[in-house]
Write a protein that holds these residues in place. Structure first.
Motif, mmCIF file in Angstrom:
data_model
loop_
_atom_site.group_PDB
_atom_site.id
_atom_site.type_symbol
_atom_site.label_atom_id
_atom_site.label_comp_id
_atom_site.label_asym_id
_atom_site.label_seq_id
_atom_site.Cartn_x
_atom_site.Cartn_y
_atom_site.Cartn_z
ATOM 1 N N ARG A 143 0.980 -0.891 0.253
ATOM 2 C CA ARG A 143 -0.376 0.191 0.097
ATOM 3 C C ARG A 143 0.559 1.044 0.189
ATOM 4 N NH1 ARG A 143 -2.559 -0.114 5.009
ATOM 5 N NH2 ARG A 143 -4.032 -1.616 4.224
ATOM 6 N N HIS A 158 1.311 7.619 -0.305
ATOM 7 C CA HIS A 158 0.686 8.706 -0.708
ATOM 8 C C HIS A 158 -0.343 8.378 -0.660
ATOM 9 C CE1 HIS A 158 -0.151 11.201 -4.357
ATOM 10 N NE2 HIS A 158 0.496 11.821 -3.229
ATOM 11 N N ARG A 159 -1.252 8.152 -1.932
ATOM 12 C CA ARG A 159 -2.373 7.745 -1.792
ATOM 13 C C ARG A 159 -3.265 6.302 -1.149
ATOM 14 N NH1 ARG A 159 -3.916 11.695 0.698
ATOM 15 N NH2 ARG A 159 -6.173 11.622 0.078
ATOM 16 N N PHE A 160 -2.236 5.874 -0.965
ATOM 17 C CA PHE A 160 -2.578 4.031 -0.463
ATOM 18 C C PHE A 160 -3.053 3.161 -1.878
ATOM 19 C CE2 PHE A 160 -3.802 7.735 2.548
ATOM 20 C CZ PHE A 160 -2.803 6.588 3.503
ATOM 21 N N GLY A 215 1.363 3.071 -10.074
ATOM 22 C CA GLY A 215 1.269 3.105 -10.365
ATOM 23 C C GLY A 215 -0.030 3.941 -10.369
ATOM 24 N N TYR A 216 -0.163 5.023 -9.273
ATOM 25 C CA TYR A 216 -0.950 6.244 -9.246
ATOM 26 C C TYR A 216 -0.510 7.632 -9.698
ATOM 27 C CZ TYR A 216 -5.560 7.784 -7.356
ATOM 28 O OH TYR A 216 -6.650 8.562 -7.064
ATOM 29 N N HIS A 217 0.832 7.124 -8.965
ATOM 30 C CA HIS A 217 2.142 9.072 -8.928
ATOM 31 C C HIS A 217 2.885 8.639 -9.018
ATOM 32 C CE1 HIS A 217 -2.069 10.300 -6.990
ATOM 33 N NE2 HIS A 217 -2.025 10.624 -7.818
ATOM 34 N N GLY A 218 3.925 7.656 -9.281
ATOM 35 C CA GLY A 218 4.562 7.458 -9.895
ATOM 36 C C GLY A 218 5.914 7.055 -8.168
ATOM 37 N N PRO A 254 8.713 12.164 -7.925
ATOM 38 C CA PRO A 254 7.919 13.092 -8.906
ATOM 39 C C PRO A 254 7.840 14.406 -8.934
ATOM 40 C CG PRO A 254 7.125 11.048 -9.797
ATOM 41 C CD PRO A 254 7.059 11.064 -7.617
#
Lengths: 265, 265, 265
Positions: A49, A52-54, A70-73, A86
């Motif tokens: 998990r 950052h945003r789970f 895969g959500y915000h790198g 990033p």
């Protein structure tokens, strides 16, 4: 959370399921886990998990020794610490828990408890697997919608075969000579059915003999690792090592499941 | 009940979904709701549960300005009070809660909180919808089995497109000039990717140019109404109003759904 | 556990469902139950859970007057006490609760409460079933995913037919002469629709008459046993006993189910 045994090695999979750069998601003791194999061939085990945003990290990509969300790198290394952001600075909160992981006896093992206590010497000795030629081994999964302890319950008392499997395996254990003992932290139960009418499943093994001596054994190690040994020989013949077959039943709790006496009424 | 924001306008549907005499059932913030359109063209919103034997009123029939329960025939008017009881006197307990309802910007809005505070001036200004010719608009539903706040979480940070949609929309926002600000009760985030390699989804818009200036904007209003603006122009060309496109994402919580950090472990 | 009425007779099935040596599993008031018919033709009712390793006894085998568990072969008699243990001594803990059971009016009845209070005289008098020739009777099950009390709620007020079944049974009861009364522990409601336009479902019965006198009656006994009587005759003709038809609705709670006012909001 249910009371799981935490300071122990759990099987997370089979070593050959993860090549270098591959990843695997598992849930053990209700903890979502990500496994991936680094470029040096070693495995990493992280909480699955992103802090950052789970999002589940297992939906991301492995590149070198880093798993990229895969959500915000964001990227995380083998120690669970962020090594790539990033969008801004890498702060200490950008980290996920990392777990001790080992590979032995063709199995991936993970330690979910106190990492100070994670000693590879505590991995059960299953060297009979290594001693068996690969072409004589088989393995797989049996997902089971029940409390994992019920499976220990089942296997520890093989007399159930006489009632549940009367036409294949049963008919010999209720009346066999039986012995149960504690050997260190291990429970061992033996059955010896001498000069018995061989159940269907053993007939090929004994090459048409009418009477057989059949030995079965269960070895239990906490929390739910069981080795089931069996050997059938024509009656009164000595049992040799090549007559013996071993099956590992390694139950791993994924999520909570009630036991029958925890239900209503 | 989960903590929902109650003193706010929620979208219950689209105005053209309910003609005079029609009805619509919705659940918002776990409250079952019935909407129907009266003969004067105005909408009524009631709790969707008959106070007699608790059948859903939405399974009944609208006749004139009254909804008749399909179970035992009681009728209720726009104020939620019983106006027809085939079985006896109309007592004051025969009433359901009525909610302020409004129609604006093609949308049906309902106020579930303190009715004294229901001010139509608090309906978000979405006049860009009215200014758009109907043939240039489209709308629909996206039922989502997740906590509605996760969708705000998703849209507020458009850099996710670089990782989740790399082949269509992504590649420009992580490195774009970005600005976040609070304007009254509104959160506004802008991205400007100048002289960028245009992502696939923008190429038709810029008529074959190799480089583009792409502006994106998210405007968030509590609890979860978001307007996503976007404009792509060939690099260094001025952005005109007709280059801009707007998408409303108006998340409405139906029933409770856990957030990832509310789950076990 | 929900508050169920325990000191009462519940229907567990129909007598002809269990021949000698047969068994039947039921859940009533959340209690798993096993019924089997002994060699003397009488029924036994036991908790359907082996006290050894908690397998359902109903998955085992009846042999003579004993139910043998299918897991490890323990046997239990009509009193619920173990009478066969292939693995060791029979200790007093090897017992399951046994329940009073009776057969009357073609029905199997079980008493889940205080066994001292189980009096067969408390079984509702349904002798109209016995007085009806078998070829004029029919019976069956209607599994219903709802609280069983809602079905009493439904049947006790037959005026619902006017709104839910307007094209078949409805149109007469809201305006009929109605009378409700308590007779001992029984609730009785009568409707008499005189000189009415007969609903579709009654037209065959009255042989083409244009007007009818239709009598309906509901008799309720706790917790949820209801007898629905009905008779339709051409208007102003006397009602004879052979005009009357009776339907038993005997609701039995299996597992908990919420009532509408127990739900959120």
């Amino acid at each position: 959370m249910t009371n799981y045994l935490m300071n122990t090695w759990y099987q997370a999979g089979f070593a050959d399921e993860i090549a270098v750069g591959d990843k695997l998601a598992r849930t053990i003791c209700e903890i979502p886990l990500l496994f991936y194999r680094r470029s040096d061939g070693c495995l990493t085990a992280l909480v699955d998990r992103c802090p950052h945003r789970f999002a589940p990290l297992s939906a991301g990509k492995v590149d070198g020794d880093t798993i990229f969300c895969g959500y915000h790198g964001l990227g995380f290394g083998a120690d669970g610490k962020c090594n790539h952001n990033p969008h801004g600075p890498i702060v200490s909160a950008l980290a996920v828990r990392s777990f001790p992981v080992a590979e032995r006896h063709t199995i991936i093992w993970v330690w979910l408890g106190d990492p100070e206590k994670a000693d590879a010497a505590l991995i059960p000795d299953l060297s009979y697997i290594d001693e068996t030629p690969p072409q004589a081994r088989t393995c797989g999964y049996m997902p089971t919608a029940a409390n994992y302890q019920l499976l220990s319950d089942n296997i520890l008392d093989l007399s159930h075969a006489d009632y549940l499997h009367p036409d294949t395996l049963g008919g010999i254990n209720t009346t066999a000579k039986s012995n149960s003992r504690l050997e260190g932290d291990t429970v061992v139960v033996d059955w010896l059915a001498e000069n018995c009418d061989p159940p269907q499943a053993f007939r090929a093994t004994i090459h048409g003999a009418n009477r057989a001596d059949i030995w079965t054994q269960v070895v239990w190690q906490a929390p739910a690792l069981m080795t089931l040994g069996v050997a059938a020989v024509p009656a009164k013949q000595p049992r040799k090592w090549e007559d013996e077959g071993y099956t590992l039943h390694n139950m791993v709790p994924e999520t909570r499941a009630l036991l029958p006496w925890q239900r209503a009424s």
